[in-house]
Design a protein around this motif. Structure first.
Motif, PDB file in Angstrom:
ATOM      1  N   ASP A  16       0.846  -1.196   0.000  1.00 59.19           N
ATOM      2  CA  ASP A  16       0.000   0.000   0.000  1.00 59.19           C
ATOM      3  C   ASP A  16       0.880   1.244   0.000  1.00 59.19           C
ATOM      4  O   ASP A  16       0.581   2.233  -0.664  1.00 59.19           O
ATOM      5  CB  ASP A  16      -0.890   0.034   1.250  1.00 59.19           C
ATOM      6  CG  ASP A  16      -1.942  -1.057   1.165  1.00 59.19           C
ATOM      7  OD1 ASP A  16      -2.145  -1.579   0.052  1.00 59.19           O
ATOM      8  OD2 ASP A  16      -2.533  -1.372   2.214  1.00 59.19           O
ATOM      9  N   GLY A  17       1.972   1.142   0.775  1.00 56.62           N
ATOM     10  CA  GLY A  17       2.910   2.269   0.853  1.00 56.62           C
ATOM     11  C   GLY A  17       3.530   2.544  -0.504  1.00 56.62           C
ATOM     12  O   GLY A  17       3.654   3.696  -0.921  1.00 56.62           O
ATOM     13  N   ILE A  18       3.877   1.463  -1.222  1.00 56.44           N
ATOM     14  CA  ILE A  18       4.488   1.636  -2.551  1.00 56.44           C
ATOM     15  C   ILE A  18       3.503   2.344  -3.479  1.00 56.44           C
ATOM     16  O   ILE A  18       3.847   3.309  -4.157  1.00 56.44           O
ATOM     17  CB  ILE A  18       4.869   0.272  -3.179  1.00 56.44           C
ATOM     18  CG1 ILE A  18       5.897  -0.439  -2.324  1.00 56.44           C
ATOM     19  CG2 ILE A  18       5.389   0.462  -4.606  1.00 56.44           C
ATOM     20  CD1 ILE A  18       6.173  -1.871  -2.761  1.00 56.44           C
ATOM     21  N   ALA A  19       2.256   1.859  -3.436  1.00 60.18           N
ATOM     22  CA  ALA A  19       1.258   2.427  -4.349  1.00 60.18           C
ATOM     23  C   ALA A  19       1.006   3.894  -4.013  1.00 60.18           C
ATOM     24  O   ALA A  19       0.929   4.738  -4.915  1.00 60.18           O
ATOM     25  CB  ALA A  19      -0.039   1.620  -4.240  1.00 60.18           C
ATOM     26  N   LEU A  20       0.876   4.193  -2.731  1.00 59.99           N
ATOM     27  CA  LEU A  20       0.614   5.578  -2.328  1.00 59.99           C
ATOM     28  C   LEU A  20       1.759   6.478  -2.755  1.00 59.99           C
ATOM     29  O   LEU A  20       1.571   7.541  -3.345  1.00 59.99           O
ATOM     30  CB  LEU A  20       0.428   5.655  -0.801  1.00 59.99           C
ATOM     31  CG  LEU A  20       0.289   7.074  -0.230  1.00 59.99           C
ATOM     32  CD1 LEU A  20      -0.993   7.729  -0.734  1.00 59.99           C
ATOM     33  CD2 LEU A  20       0.295   7.052   1.294  1.00 59.99           C
ATOM     34  N   ARG A  21       2.944   6.009  -2.492  1.00 60.36           N
ATOM     35  CA  ARG A  21       4.119   6.804  -2.833  1.00 60.36           C
ATOM     36  C   ARG A  21       4.181   7.053  -4.351  1.00 60.36           C
ATOM     37  O   ARG A  21       4.477   8.157  -4.791  1.00 60.36           O
ATOM     38  CB  ARG A  21       5.365   6.047  -2.353  1.00 60.36           C
ATOM     39  CG  ARG A  21       6.580   6.927  -2.266  1.00 60.36           C
ATOM     40  CD  ARG A  21       7.764   6.215  -1.688  1.00 60.36           C
ATOM     41  NE  ARG A  21       8.876   7.143  -1.798  1.00 60.36           N
ATOM     42  CZ  ARG A  21       9.097   8.123  -0.945  1.00 60.36           C
ATOM     43  NH1 ARG A  21       8.336   8.286   0.107  1.00 60.36           N
ATOM     44  NH2 ARG A  21      10.099   8.945  -1.136  1.00 60.36           N
ATOM     45  N   ARG A  22       3.843   6.013  -5.092  1.00 61.96           N
ATOM     46  CA  ARG A  22       3.898   6.163  -6.550  1.00 61.96           C
ATOM     47  C   ARG A  22       2.867   7.191  -7.016  1.00 61.96           C
ATOM     48  O   ARG A  22       3.140   8.059  -7.820  1.00 61.96           O
ATOM     49  CB  ARG A  22       3.667   4.811  -7.235  1.00 61.96           C
ATOM     50  CG  ARG A  22       4.026   4.874  -8.714  1.00 61.96           C
ATOM     51  CD  ARG A  22       3.791   3.577  -9.487  1.00 61.96           C
ATOM     52  NE  ARG A  22       4.371   2.396  -8.880  1.00 61.96           N
ATOM     53  CZ  ARG A  22       3.672   1.313  -8.516  1.00 61.96           C
ATOM     54  NH1 ARG A  22       2.356   1.279  -8.678  1.00 61.96           N
ATOM     55  NH2 ARG A  22       4.266   0.269  -7.996  1.00 61.96           N
ATOM     56  N   ARG A  23       1.668   7.102  -6.410  1.00 64.64           N
ATOM     57  CA  ARG A  23       0.613   8.058  -6.811  1.00 64.64           C
ATOM     58  C   ARG A  23       1.025   9.485  -6.457  1.00 64.64           C
ATOM     59  O   ARG A  23       0.821  10.404  -7.233  1.00 64.64           O
ATOM     60  CB  ARG A  23      -0.708   7.700  -6.113  1.00 64.64           C
ATOM     61  CG  ARG A  23      -1.397   6.462  -6.683  1.00 64.64           C
ATOM     62  CD  ARG A  23      -2.856   6.390  -6.258  1.00 64.64           C
ATOM     63  NE  ARG A  23      -3.010   6.366  -4.805  1.00 64.64           N
ATOM     64  CZ  ARG A  23      -2.989   5.271  -4.049  1.00 64.64           C
ATOM     65  NH1 ARG A  23      -2.793   4.089  -4.601  1.00 64.64           N
ATOM     66  NH2 ARG A  23      -3.161   5.336  -2.759  1.00 64.64           N
ATOM     67  N   LEU A  24       1.614   9.643  -5.303  1.00 61.22           N
ATOM     68  CA  LEU A  24       2.019  10.999  -4.900  1.00 61.22           C
ATOM     69  C   LEU A  24       3.147  11.494  -5.798  1.00 61.22           C
ATOM     70  O   LEU A  24       3.196  12.667  -6.170  1.00 61.22           O
ATOM     71  CB  LEU A  24       2.461  11.026  -3.433  1.00 61.22           C
ATOM     72  CG  LEU A  24       1.344  10.756  -2.413  1.00 61.22           C
ATOM     73  CD1 LEU A  24       1.891  10.801  -0.985  1.00 61.22           C
ATOM     74  CD2 LEU A  24       0.203  11.754  -2.551  1.00 61.22           C
ATOM     75  N   ALA A  25       4.045  10.584  -6.136  1.00 60.45           N
ATOM     76  CA  ALA A  25       5.188  10.983  -6.974  1.00 60.45           C
ATOM     77  C   ALA A  25       4.720  11.475  -8.342  1.00 60.45           C
ATOM     78  O   ALA A  25       5.399  12.256  -8.995  1.00 60.45           O
ATOM     79  CB  ALA A  25       6.144   9.806  -7.118  1.00 60.45           C
ATOM     80  N   GLU A  26       3.545  10.984  -8.762  1.00 64.14           N
ATOM     81  CA  GLU A  26       3.057  11.381 -10.084  1.00 64.14           C
ATOM     82  C   GLU A  26       2.353  12.735 -10.089  1.00 64.14           C
ATOM     83  O   GLU A  26       2.035  13.286 -11.136  1.00 64.14           O
ATOM     84  CB  GLU A  26       2.080  10.311 -10.610  1.00 64.14           C
ATOM     85  CG  GLU A  26       2.801   9.093 -11.136  1.00 64.14           C
ATOM     86  CD  GLU A  26       1.869   7.901 -11.286  1.00 64.14           C
ATOM     87  OE1 GLU A  26       0.652   8.037 -11.039  1.00 64.14           O
ATOM     88  OE2 GLU A  26       2.386   6.811 -11.616  1.00 64.14           O
TER      89      GLU A  26
END
Ligand code: BGC
Length: 886
Positions: A16-26
């Motif tokens: 979940d952390g990976i996905a959240l981080r990826r979304r924020l990075a975008e």
């Protein structure tokens, strides 16, 4: 929840952390940056595209102040009804972590029912000086009491799925100049006294968030301080929550991000976003760092949303919470003296004297102010429950505390005709307000005169003291009994009657010393200290000072009586098998209730170091336990002494150490009432050479003089550096407070303009017949506000750049007169504004005109944002923003 610095690492193990981080990075950079400050006064930004919900934060600490519309941080606007529990001083006096957890859970439940995700509390600053305007909001002068009770409160609030946010981190011990005052404190005192409570609260309570304080500590705002936020808080203590500014307390947004500050509150309308974006673009900070901080904000918002989703709708039983507030108020009530007059028999004739019996004071003013669900009056309870006659006389004006000769005469007259006189005295509302320190520790003259008049008229006088902070009680030997009721929350009136009539035991013990004079070590540097407060008393605060000096205060820390009697026996110390990890030793005490009523006692264990290498107060609280016993009942308590109690912070090595050696364990009923002294040898972790070096360190003997106030040499030695120069008033900067503008002629004109606008706005907000406390509070707030605060609270109307321009111009105007003006910076030579307001010196300057226009709009909107009538996010909506930045 991973902390900001470890977010990247955690992302590899948490899908979940990976996905959240990826979304924020975008996200576009401006949108990412927007997450790092509020969307409104009480909410964070929701970013639907990244699955980040909005989070609601609200005050705290002794009840929920949820503002449906009006938004302010001074308790001016309306808020939803909520239970007003006893304030921190009163709760702390219960010395009962379980009770505090119960109260915390009730507050958490109410918070959830009002849609609040994070409650801004508890407040756990040390009561360094009882004149601090927010003393009522804090637990104690002692970090062990503060830390343990704060942890108990945090556990309670969070058990309901609402985050707690202990505040104000750290050394926020005065209200005067609170946004710019620099707490200059030596590293050892900072660690052992001011940080210690936070350390305990964080390790035992695991709060979701933490609020930084407005003030500076040793020249740096905690919200910008890498040492405090990264080295101490996260790396040493393992704090993994969110760090938020106090409202409008942001100083340098970029420095803050670097240090570990996650969230700026409230919304500043994006006033600081540009500096962050510039810093990323110029590679002063990395985009990754911004993502780290955004992850922390997002995870807290998600965590809160998940708690809301997973729990049933809260069902708040108002009456039950009111009953809990009543029980807690009684548990915190302290019986200071009693010659046997208390408890009252119900069939006596009673004179109830003092306006506070009828118009109760039960909380202080400011951001903690709760819109109580109901309010109990002691007078009504006594009239209802006493079968003898009850006569009432107000005795003084409840707002001012002044007593006229007629009021005093009437009071004495009804006292004379009664079996018992019960006199309610205390601090007037203006004496206990956020933003305003008290100028005197005395009660209002009218209250002192009333006690004297009534005691002279009737020796059976009981005084009920209604104040959330210690006061001077020069007449304390005269009444038959004195009860300290503190500011006991909405049910206090009923709780006081319960205690007076003996339906409930007054089981409180003081957590702050009542001095017998206004002269004590911390008083030498408190009050009109303005920008720099020297903590020259070092560790000699409260009972640490009185016990070292061998003084007997009026009422000491830990003191409190009972309606029953207790016997302590079989007091033993065992060092064999410590009951908890890292415990030094265990004290066993058998407490027996030898009286005829049920009651509670508090066993306090202090440690005294014999000939320590670094100076130490004569005794310091190591642990405590409260026990409730029926008549004849006895119980053996086992109190484990934490290893940390025998440690000290070595300021030169920058670490805790245990010098070891001979100690005495004092088993006591108060700091000044020791029942047993047990010697113990503690193994140290230093070799002989290190011990000698410690003993010979500069500052090792602290403030050595009998006054316990370090002189310049001692203070510099304790600090480990020269005493810092005071902040120069000139040149003006965005950190200049409005009052300081008075240093030059041009500044005075600007100040007058600010004050005029603020005055107009205030009249609009408070009406033509304003509440005197709110008036004083708001006047002082504007006079002591730095210009940057106006920008932060302007909701986007003001800009740092414009204020920077204004201050440079004001400084230059003064220097011009002295023919030494520095060249104006090119960014100030902006295109002419349309207005052509005259300059203070009579000439016309386009730049001045544009600055003046900004000042006008900012100052009129600053109060709108924090005294406003509607909760109005001023930030442009994300969608409406133009070119995405990367
Ligand atoms: C106070 C905080 C409070 C905040 C929001 C500030 O003025 O210092 O304790 O939580 O306002 O109301």
């Amino acid at each position: 929840m991973p902390d900001a610095s470890s977010a990247a690492a955690d992302a590899t193990s948490n899908p979940d952390g990976i996905a959240l981080r990826r979304r924020l990075a975008e996200l576009p950079l401006d949108q990412l940056v927007s997450m790092l400050s509020g969307a409104s006064f009480w909410t964070t930004e929701a970013i639907d595209a990244a699955g980040v919900p909005q989070l609601v934060l609200t005050d705290g600490p002794h009840g929920v102040r949820r503002q449906p519309a009006d938004a302010d941080h001074l308790g001016i606007g309306g808020s939803e009804k909520a239970t007003c529990f006893p304030t921190a001083t009163c709760l702390a006096a219960s010395w009962d972590p379980d009770l505090v957890t119960e109260v915390g859970a009730a507050i958490g439940l109410e918070a959830r029912s009002l849609g609040v995700g994070v409650l801004l509390g508890p407040g756990l600053n040390i009561v360094r000086h009882p004149g601090g305007g927010r003393t009522f909001e804090y637990f104690s002068e002692d970090p062990v009491v503060s830390g343990r009770l704060a942890a108990a409160m945090i556990r309670g609030v969070q058990s309901e799925g609402v985050g707690a946010c202990p505040k104000h981190f750290v050394a926020n011990n005065t209200e005067s100049y609170r946004l710019v005052s620099d707490s200059t404190v030596d590293p050892r005192t900072l660690r052992e006294l001011y940080l210690r409570g936070f350390e305990i609260a964080i390790s035992e309570g695991a709060p979701w968030a933490l609020m930084t304080s407005y003030n500076l500590v040793n020249g740096v705002h905690p919200s910008d301080d890498t040492f405090l936020l990264r080295d101490v808080l996260r790396d040493e203590w393992g704090f993994d929550g969110l760090v938020v500014t106090d409202w409008g307390g942001v100083n340098d947004r970029v420095a803050g991000l670097r240090a570990g500050l996650d969230l700026e509150m409230p919304s500043s309308g994006g006033a600081h976003d540009a500096s962050v974006i510039d810093a990323v673009r110029s590679e002063e900070i990395s985009r990754e760092l911004v993502i780290d901080r955004a992850v922390t904000v997002a995870e807290l918002a998600q965590r809160s949303a998940a708690e809301f989703a997973s729990r049933p709708d809260p069902d708040v039983a108002d009456l039950e919470h009111h009953r809990l507030a009543r029980r807690a108020a009684a548990a915190g009530t302290v019986l200071l003296t009693n010659d046997g007059t208390l408890p009252l028999r119900p069939d006596v004739d009673v004179a109830v004297i003092g306006a506070f019996a009828h118009r109760p004071r039960f909380q202080g003013a400011g951001s903690s102010q709760v819109n109580a669900t109901r309010i109990e009056r002691a007078r009504a309870h006594l009239e209802e429950r006493i079968t003898g006659s009850v006569r009432y006389s107000p005795g003084y004006d409840p707002a001012t505390g002044e007593a006229t000769p007629t009021q005093l005469r009437d009071a004495a007259s009804i006292a004379r005709g009664a079996d018992v006189a019960v006199v309610f005295v205390g601090l007037p509302p203006i004496g206990e307000a956020e933003g305003l320190d008290r100028r005197t520790l005395s009660l209002p003259g009218g209250h002192d005169a009333l006690v004297s008049a009534v005691c002279a008229a009737n020796p059976n006088t009981v005084v009920v003291l209604v104040a959330g902070a210690p006061t001077l009680l020069p007449w304390a030997d005269r009444p038959a009994a004195i009860l300290a009721a503190h500011l006991g929350g909405q049910a206090a009136g009923a709780a006081i009657a319960d205690v007076l009539l003996g339906d409930v035991e007054p089981s409180g013990r003081l957590t702050t010393t009542f001095p017998d004079s206004p002269v004590f070590p911390a008083a030498a540097n408190f009050g009109d200290t303005r920008r720099q407060v020297h903590y020259r008393e070092g560790l000699y605060v409260g009972y640490r000072a009185t016990t070292t000096a061998g003084d007997t205060p009026r009422f000491g820390f830990g003191h409190g009586g009972s309606y029953t009697t207790f016997e302590w026996a079989d007091i033993e110390l065992s060092t064999g098998e410590p009951s908890t990890e890292n415990a030094l030793a265990t004290v066993a005490v058998t407490v027996r209730n030898t009286g005829e009523r049920a009651g509670s006692d508090v066993v306090q264990v202090y440690l005294r170091a014999i000939d320590p290498p670094l100076y130490r107060p004569d005794r310091e609280l190591a642990t405590f336990a409260k026990v409730h016993l029926d008549p004849g009942e006895s119980r053996t308590l086992q109190l484990s002494i934490p290893g940390r109690s025998a440690e000290c912070f070595d300021p030169v090595a920058g670490r805790w150490c245990r010098p070891g050696g001979r100690f005495e364990v004092l088993v006591a009923a108060s700091a000044h009432d020791v029942r047993a002294t047990l010697p113990v040898d503690v193994d140290g972790d230093l070799n002989d050479g290190q011990l000698i070096a410690l003993r010979n360190q500069p500052g090792a003997s602290g403030p050595a003089d009998a006054s316990m106030v370090a002189d310049d040499d001692e203070f510099a030695a304790m600090l480990g550096r020269p005493i810092p120069e005071p902040w120069p008033v000139l040149p003006f900067t965005i950190h200049t407070v409005i009052d300081e503008l008075g240093a030059t002629r041009a500044g005075r004109l600007a100040r007058a303009a600010f004050l005029k606008v603020a005055d107009r706005q205030r009249t609009k907000m408070l009406g033509s017949n304003p509440d005197p406390v709110l008036l004083a509070l708001s006047e002082q707030m504007i006079r002591e506000a730095p210009l940057r605060f106006l920008v932060s609270m302007s909701g986007g109307a003001g800009s740092i750049k414009a204020f920077d321009g204004l201050t440079t111009l004001l400084s230059a105007l003064r220097l011009n007169r002295n023919r030494s003006a520095p060249p104006l910076r090119s960014d100030l030579l902006a295109p002419p504004a349309t207005s052509s307001s005259p300059q203070p010196d009579g000439t016309r300057s386009p730049r001045w005109a544009s600055c003046a226009a900004t000042m006008q709009s900012t100052c009129s909107l600053a109060p709108t944002a924090h005294w406003s009538t509607t909760l109005r996010p001023r930030r442009r909506s994300i969608a409406s923003r133009s070119t995405p930045l990367t």
